[in-house]
Scaffold this active site. Sequence first.
Site, PDB file in Angstrom:
ATOM      1  N   LYS A 168       0.860  -1.092  -0.025  1.00  0.00           N
ATOM      2  CA  LYS A 168       0.114  -0.008   0.015  1.00  0.00           C
ATOM      3  C   LYS A 168       0.702   1.201  -0.249  1.00  0.00           C
ATOM      4  CE  LYS A 168      -1.651   3.027   2.504  1.00  0.00           C
ATOM      5  NZ  LYS A 168      -1.589   4.400   1.874  1.00  0.00           N
ATOM      6  N   GLU A 211       9.455   2.010  11.289  1.00  0.00           N
ATOM      7  CA  GLU A 211      10.359   2.892  11.083  1.00  0.00           C
ATOM      8  C   GLU A 211       9.833   4.196  11.273  1.00  0.00           C
ATOM      9  OE1 GLU A 211      13.651   2.821  11.344  1.00  0.00           O
ATOM     10  OE2 GLU A 211      13.666   0.627  11.352  1.00  0.00           O
ATOM     11  N   CYS A 268      13.497  11.509   6.917  1.00  0.00           N
ATOM     12  CA  CYS A 268      13.237  11.064   8.324  1.00  0.00           C
ATOM     13  C   CYS A 268      14.643  11.313   9.219  1.00  0.00           C
ATOM     14  CB  CYS A 268      12.999   9.348   8.308  1.00  0.00           C
ATOM     15  SG  CYS A 268      14.380   8.543   7.235  1.00  0.00           S
ATOM     16  N   GLU A 283       9.372  16.509  15.850  1.00  0.00           N
ATOM     17  CA  GLU A 283       9.498  16.420  14.463  1.00  0.00           C
ATOM     18  C   GLU A 283       8.786  17.586  13.498  1.00  0.00           C
ATOM     19  OE1 GLU A 283       8.451  13.027  11.927  1.00  0.00           O
ATOM     20  OE2 GLU A 283      10.361  13.250  11.195  1.00  0.00           O
TER      21      GLU A 283
HETATM   22  P1  NAD Z   1       2.324   8.759   7.585  1.00  0.00           P
HETATM   23  O1  NAD Z   1       2.504   7.910   9.041  1.00  0.00           O
HETATM   24  O2  NAD Z   1       1.285   9.859   7.387  1.00  0.00           O
HETATM   25  O3  NAD Z   1       1.876   7.646   6.430  1.00  0.00           O
HETATM   26  C1  NAD Z   1       2.760   6.581   6.171  1.00  0.00           C
HETATM   27  C2  NAD Z   1       1.928   5.451   5.263  1.00  0.00           C
HETATM   28  O4  NAD Z   1       1.013   5.000   6.453  1.00  0.00           O
HETATM   29  C3  NAD Z   1       0.937   5.879   4.439  1.00  0.00           C
HETATM   30  O5  NAD Z   1       0.931   5.028   3.394  1.00  0.00           O
HETATM   31  C4  NAD Z   1      -0.475   6.021   5.060  1.00  0.00           C
HETATM   32  O6  NAD Z   1      -1.704   5.982   3.972  1.00  0.00           O
HETATM   33  C5  NAD Z   1      -0.727   4.938   5.846  1.00  0.00           C
HETATM   34  N1  NAD Z   1      -1.243   5.046   7.246  1.00  0.00           N
HETATM   35  C6  NAD Z   1      -1.951   6.191   7.493  1.00  0.00           C
HETATM   36  N2  NAD Z   1      -2.815   5.908   8.777  1.00  0.00           N
HETATM   37  C7  NAD Z   1      -2.848   4.635   8.780  1.00  0.00           C
HETATM   38  C8  NAD Z   1      -3.424   3.415   9.587  1.00  0.00           C
HETATM   39  N3  NAD Z   1      -4.236   3.940  10.631  1.00  0.00           N
HETATM   40  N4  NAD Z   1      -3.106   2.241   9.638  1.00  0.00           N
HETATM   41  C9  NAD Z   1      -2.341   1.876   8.589  1.00  0.00           C
HETATM   42  N5  NAD Z   1      -1.549   2.534   7.516  1.00  0.00           N
HETATM   43  C10 NAD Z   1      -1.784   3.892   7.695  1.00  0.00           C
HETATM   44  O7  NAD Z   1       3.842   9.189   7.107  1.00  0.00           O
HETATM   45  P2  NAD Z   1       4.101  10.155   5.801  1.00  0.00           P
HETATM   46  O8  NAD Z   1       3.540  11.684   5.896  1.00  0.00           O
HETATM   47  O9  NAD Z   1       4.057   9.427   4.326  1.00  0.00           O
HETATM   48  O10 NAD Z   1       5.615  10.095   5.885  1.00  0.00           O
HETATM   49  C11 NAD Z   1       6.477  11.011   6.840  1.00  0.00           C
HETATM   50  C12 NAD Z   1       6.948  10.389   8.027  1.00  0.00           C
HETATM   51  O11 NAD Z   1       7.649   9.136   7.814  1.00  0.00           O
HETATM   52  C13 NAD Z   1       7.767  11.154   8.942  1.00  0.00           C
HETATM   53  O12 NAD Z   1       7.481  11.308  10.441  1.00  0.00           O
HETATM   54  C14 NAD Z   1       9.204  10.596   8.566  1.00  0.00           C
HETATM   55  O13 NAD Z   1      10.275  10.851   9.738  1.00  0.00           O
HETATM   56  C15 NAD Z   1       8.887   9.113   8.663  1.00  0.00           C
HETATM   57  N6  NAD Z   1       9.738   8.456   7.850  1.00  0.00           N
HETATM   58  C16 NAD Z   1      10.338   7.299   8.472  1.00  0.00           C
HETATM   59  C17 NAD Z   1      11.513   6.791   7.825  1.00  0.00           C
HETATM   60  C18 NAD Z   1      12.454   5.993   8.622  1.00  0.00           C
HETATM   61  O14 NAD Z   1      13.174   5.052   8.030  1.00  0.00           O
HETATM   62  N7  NAD Z   1      12.536   6.011   9.950  1.00  0.00           N
HETATM   63  C19 NAD Z   1      11.736   7.207   6.471  1.00  0.00           C
HETATM   64  C20 NAD Z   1      10.872   7.855   5.833  1.00  0.00           C
HETATM   65  C21 NAD Z   1      10.008   8.571   6.373  1.00  0.00           C
END
Ligand code: NAD
Length: 500
Positions: free
Chosen positions: A177, A252, A286, A388
């Site tokens: 997804k 992550e 991230c 963040e």
């Molecule tokens: P997000 O958490 O909003 O979304 C990530 C994914 O989760 C999307 O596909 C979203 O549709 C899905 N999602 C949302 N709610 C959900 C639920 N209730 N159940 C299951 N899936 C759900 O994050 P984003 O805005 O896409 O990305 C930014 C964040 O990602 C930042 O906090 C960044 O630091 C983090 N990030 C971390 C890493 C790492 O390796 N630690 C790498 C990249 C990004």
Amino acid sequence: MSISPIAGRHFVAGQWLPASKETFASRSPANHNEVVGTFPLGTPNVAHDAVAAAKAAFPGWRRTSRIHRGECFDRLARFIDRDTDNLAKLMAHECGKTLAECRAEVIEGLHMVQYVFGTARMPTGVIVASEIAEKDAFVRRKPKGVVAVITPWNFPFAVPLWMLAPSLLEGNTAVFKPSEDTPSVGQRIVELFVEAGFPSGTINLVHGDGSIGEALVRNPDVSVVLFTGSYDVGRRIQQISADFFDRSVAAEMGSKSAVIVCEDANLDLAVNAAVISAFKTSGQRCVSAGRILVAEKIVDEFAKRYAASVRRLRVGDPMDAQSFTGPVINEGACEKVLSYNALAKQEGGEVLVEGGRLSDASHKNGYYVSPFVYRMEHGSKVRSIREEVFGPHVALIPFKTNEDAVRIYNDTDYGLSMAVITESFRNMRLFREECEFGMGYVNLPCIGAEVHLPFGGVKKSGNGHPSAAGLVDVVTHKMAWTVNHGTEIKMAQGLSADVG
Ligand code: NAD
């Protein structure tokens, strides 16, 4: 730029599903009038069907020779290599990162696929000694089953491949997804898997927002959830998964990473590292540094040079080679950055470079925000230096001693990455041992990944299962396998084998 809009589809059990009535559009953050593609909004039924397809494909796929599974990745690598430029353009168009950064990300994804192909002929296990001379004992790995892969928008190509590639090579099947902000890149990834000949049901694609992700997480037939994204969503996924006693979750999540500039630092290198750490990808990595900790004795000189360097950065069209960085992802991200800029001022930050929304003719249709730099004394209640922001917003924080720097570095809930800029091996060792992080760098920016290194963090940044090559531990379970080559039974620990 003109790329024909993509008509997205779910991909379930080897079929692209017909167009659905309810759709959502992906728009370019550089120009929100441009539609990158239109995608079906997933429903719980689609999520259910995709998991069922992956479950049905699992027995056949896990029995396929590991070398043959690997050969699919060899083909996939060739197709990614062939399409590198087009993939990079699509990614830049859809997520707003500069073309050069997108190209590097495609290559990072390619490296993961090449790495996985390379390890296909070399499964990881261990031969262990047995107390009984006639016994051979092994630790072997078996795939766990259906893996749900839920990914963020900021690394829409590399992060899915970090997760999909090791999962499928080990014999698991997957439901992917992608982020609702970057569905086109997700769609292209799955098209390439299909072209590479992965059998029906081994990889399935569902589009949609968090609710479809949550439908996957709530499905009891999912054995592993691989998630990368924000802390709040990662925590929710782990809470729901606690009801499934044998499920593994690799989460992550976010960070408040930092660069620590010691008194003995090479200042040119320090400024360069700190600019890259804070402002590549408009601070939306991230690992982006939201904090630059600088030794008090050099902070004035560092601040002067840093501010001058930041003022020269060009924020503009991701397709323009002159742009250092592009827009942020959407309106919500703009508002978040601006609200944290305002908070930093309220909390007493001294503004060194004023940042804000760019609205001149070349920026007005995009989500462009310029870099914001402020100087702030550390304080445990100062939110702007602990939370963040995920945007072009960075604090310079002076410290007196290296021990103070360790204390300040650790004073957030996150622990993803850090860099130390020093010429002293003693400083380097102190920060390596005392700071809480998953990825550390010396005389480098605190960003950057190579696929054969574990990628992950501690505290609210990760739950101990790093991505990329490190994921093999999560998508397999280890089993002990003991073989007796003798003609009679001998037991360990002196246990009698006599049955009278
Ligand atoms: P997000 O958490 O909003 O979304 C990530 C994914 O989760 C999307 O596909 C979203 O549709 C899905 N999602 C949302 N709610 C959900 C639920 N209730 N159940 C299951 N899936 C759900 O994050 P984003 O805005 O896409 O990305 C930014 C964040 O990602 C930042 O906090 C960044 O630091 C983090 N990030 C971390 C890493 C790492 O390796 N630690 C790498 C990249 C990004």
